[in-house]
Design an enzyme around this catalytic site. Structure first.
Site, short mmCIF file in Angstrom:
data_model
loop_
_atom_site.label_atom_id
_atom_site.label_comp_id
_atom_site.label_asym_id
_atom_site.label_seq_id
_atom_site.Cartn_x
_atom_site.Cartn_y
_atom_site.Cartn_z
N GLU A 31 -5.47 -5.43 1.74
CA GLU A 31 -4.28 -4.57 1.80
C GLU A 31 -4.42 -3.42 0.80
O GLU A 31 -4.85 -3.62 -0.34
CB GLU A 31 -3.06 -5.42 1.46
CG GLU A 31 -1.85 -5.14 2.29
CD GLU A 31 -2.02 -5.43 3.79
OE1 GLU A 31 -2.40 -4.49 4.52
OE2 GLU A 31 -1.76 -6.56 4.21
N HIS A 32 -4.08 -2.22 1.23
CA HIS A 32 -4.22 -1.00 0.42
C HIS A 32 -5.67 -0.76 0.01
O HIS A 32 -5.95 -0.13 -1.02
CB HIS A 32 -3.29 -1.04 -0.82
CG HIS A 32 -1.84 -0.93 -0.46
ND1 HIS A 32 -1.21 0.27 -0.29
CD2 HIS A 32 -0.92 -1.88 -0.18
CE1 HIS A 32 0.06 0.05 0.05
NE2 HIS A 32 0.26 -1.25 0.13
N SER A 65 12.70 7.66 25.50
CA SER A 65 12.49 6.40 24.78
C SER A 65 13.56 5.41 25.21
O SER A 65 14.75 5.63 24.95
CB SER A 65 12.58 6.64 23.27
OG SER A 65 12.88 5.42 22.62
N GLY A 118 10.01 -1.41 11.21
CA GLY A 118 10.17 -1.61 9.77
C GLY A 118 9.67 -2.95 9.27
O GLY A 118 9.91 -3.33 8.13
N SER A 122 3.22 -2.04 12.19
CA SER A 122 2.63 -0.79 12.68
C SER A 122 3.09 -0.40 14.08
O SER A 122 2.28 -0.11 14.96
CB SER A 122 1.11 -0.86 12.66
OG SER A 122 0.69 -0.92 11.37
N ASP A 168 -4.43 0.72 10.57
CA ASP A 168 -3.48 0.39 11.63
C ASP A 168 -3.93 0.97 12.97
O ASP A 168 -3.92 0.30 14.01
CB ASP A 168 -2.08 0.93 11.30
CG ASP A 168 -1.58 0.43 9.96
OD1 ASP A 168 -2.20 -0.49 9.41
OD2 ASP A 168 -0.58 0.99 9.46
N TYR A 218 4.14 4.76 -1.38
CA TYR A 218 2.81 4.57 -0.78
C TYR A 218 1.90 5.73 -1.19
O TYR A 218 0.77 5.53 -1.66
CB TYR A 218 2.95 4.51 0.74
CG TYR A 218 1.66 4.27 1.47
CD1 TYR A 218 1.25 2.99 1.81
CD2 TYR A 218 0.83 5.34 1.83
CE1 TYR A 218 0.06 2.77 2.48
CE2 TYR A 218 -0.37 5.13 2.50
CZ TYR A 218 -0.74 3.85 2.82
OH TYR A 218 -1.92 3.64 3.48
C1 GLA Z 1 0.16 0.75 5.86
C2 GLA Z 1 -0.82 1.88 6.14
C3 GLA Z 1 -2.25 1.35 6.23
C4 GLA Z 1 -2.59 0.49 5.03
C5 GLA Z 1 -1.51 -0.54 4.75
C6 GLA Z 1 -1.73 -1.28 3.49
O1 GLA Z 1 0.22 -0.14 6.95
O2 GLA Z 1 -0.49 2.54 7.34
O3 GLA Z 1 -3.15 2.44 6.36
O4 GLA Z 1 -2.85 1.28 3.90
O5 GLA Z 1 -0.22 0.06 4.69
O6 GLA Z 1 -2.88 -2.05 3.56
#
Ligand code: GLA
Length: 381
Positions: A31-32, A65, A118, A122, A168, A218
């Site tokens: 993650e990140h 939509s 949310g 994604s 994502d 972020y």
């Molecule tokens: C979000 C971003 C991704 C990634 C994650 C954390 O989903 O869109 O690119 O950085 O956070 O892992």
């Protein structure tokens, strides 16, 4: 969902549409790390977006939509950016396709989705990759899947204000049924890993909170990482990303960067290694190690990277207390879901306890999603 989309499509635009779909994603670990050039380990899921689309012979895009019960119309020039936030994802995809030399003729589309909004699954990448894939196909552009993923990512950067990594959109474009993808975000080299943990379930617990400022925080996290990598690069010119750094190289610059940037980088360097460790453990069928790494990631995201929140910490702590194999915050953070690897035998009691105790603590009904690893962007029959 397809029937509802089709009946709306016919009433608005007539017959002749083609169906496309794409998916949200989970991420087992990593993650990140994506915008730090590191590894991630996502998979597409059985929740996504479906769109029915046809070219309309004009230079305008007309959208409907179903989920928002709203329409939008826009042209394809840069100054035609629509006012509706949801329509900007599709406008961005059109513009990014055109910037890459692709054709985008005017089209009509009706779409709907079942990715919870949310929740950190994604939904936006699902929307982007569905339209990127569809427009590429309908206009015969021949853009490859890697570039389609980048079209989605650039849409986030240039039209939605989130400086996200590639994870994502990549998962959403490249997802395959039953397989997780270990992706090197620097080279985009990737490998599929069958994921069918016998005796375990993968379940998401949705806190149903999304704390404000998630996207600005972020972007700040990303800047911290870039500052730390730049400081390390002064000693080690080969470094482009934090993922290129050894842990001791970070210690060398401890006095040159802020304490905050230091702990952010410390988390990232540890997390890049954890992805590799989890892949090794998976190949051995060692789910206990996989789970332990998930807890370590949660600790890092909560205490070092500071993207967790009380609701997520509560759920991860409860999981630990109940001896769930692994649990951690998933995705960008500041709300959304924890991802949990739970033994079949513990599943019912864990879910019941989580629902009850979460409600008692926060007054919120927890949502539970069982996920099935599924196909990504595609044309539907
Ligand atoms: C979000 C971003 C991704 C990634 C994650 C954390 O989903 O869109 O690119 O950085 O956070 O892992």
């Amino acid at each position: 969902m397809k029937e509802r989309i089709h009946s709306k499509f016919v009433s608005l635009y007539g017959e002749g549409g083609v169906f496309y779909a794409s998916a949200g994603r989970i991420n087992l670990i990593g993650e990140h790390t994506d915008y730090n050039g590191g590894y991630v380990f996502p998979g597409a899921i059985d929740k996504g977006i479906i769109a029915e689309i046809k070219l309309n012979g004009t230079d305008k895009v007309r959208l409907y939509s179903l989920d928002y019960d709203a329409s939008a119309i826009f042209g394809l020039e840069e100054e035609d950016k629509p006012a509706e936030q949801w329509a900007r994802y599709i406008f961005g995809v059109c513009r990014e396709t055109i910037k890459r030399g692709g054709q985008v003729a005017g089209f009509d589309a009706v779409f709907a989705g079942d990715v919870p909004l949310g929740a950190g699954l994604s939904s936006s990448a699902a929307l982007e990759s569905c339209f990127a894939y569809a427009l590429n196909d309908l206009n015969h552009n021949g853009i490859d899947l890697f570039e389609l993923a980048r079209i989605g990512q650039s849409t986030e950067h240039n039209y939605c204000g989130v400086m996200c990594g590639i994870m994502d959109q990549f998962a959403s474009c490249f997802g395959k049924k039953g397989q997780l993808i270990r992706l090197n975000c620097k080279t985009l080299e990737h490998q599929y890993f069958p994921f069918n943990p016998e005796g375990y379930k993968l379940v998401l617990l949705d806190t149903c909170v999304k704390h404000e400022l998630a996207s600005s925080a972020y972007n700040f996290r990303r800047q911290s990482c870039e500052r730390a990598a730049a400081a390390i690069k002064e000693n080690h010119p080969e470094v482009d990303f934090l993922s290129d750094c050894k842990r001791v190289w970070l210690d060398e610059v401890r006095d040159k960067i802020s304490e905050e940037d230091f702990i952010r980088a410390e988390y990232v360097i540890g997390e890049v290694q954890r992805v590799l460790d989890v892949c090794d453990a998976l190949e051995r069928g060692d789910y206990e190690t996989v789970g332990e790494m998930m807890y370590q990631t949660h600790f890092g995201l909560s205490r070092l990277y500071e993207v967790s929140c009380p609701e997520l910490d509560f759920l991860a702590k409860l999981a630990r207390k109940m001896e769930v194999t692994g649990s951690r915050v998933m995705g960008g953070g500041f709300g959304g879901c924890t991802i949990n690897l739970v033994k079949d035998s513990l599943y019912d009691s864990f879910i019941a306890a989580a629902k009850e105790q979460y409600k008692a603590q926060f007054g919120i009904d927890l949502k539970v999603y069982d996920v099935v690893i599924s196909d990504g962007a595609r044309k539907l029959a």
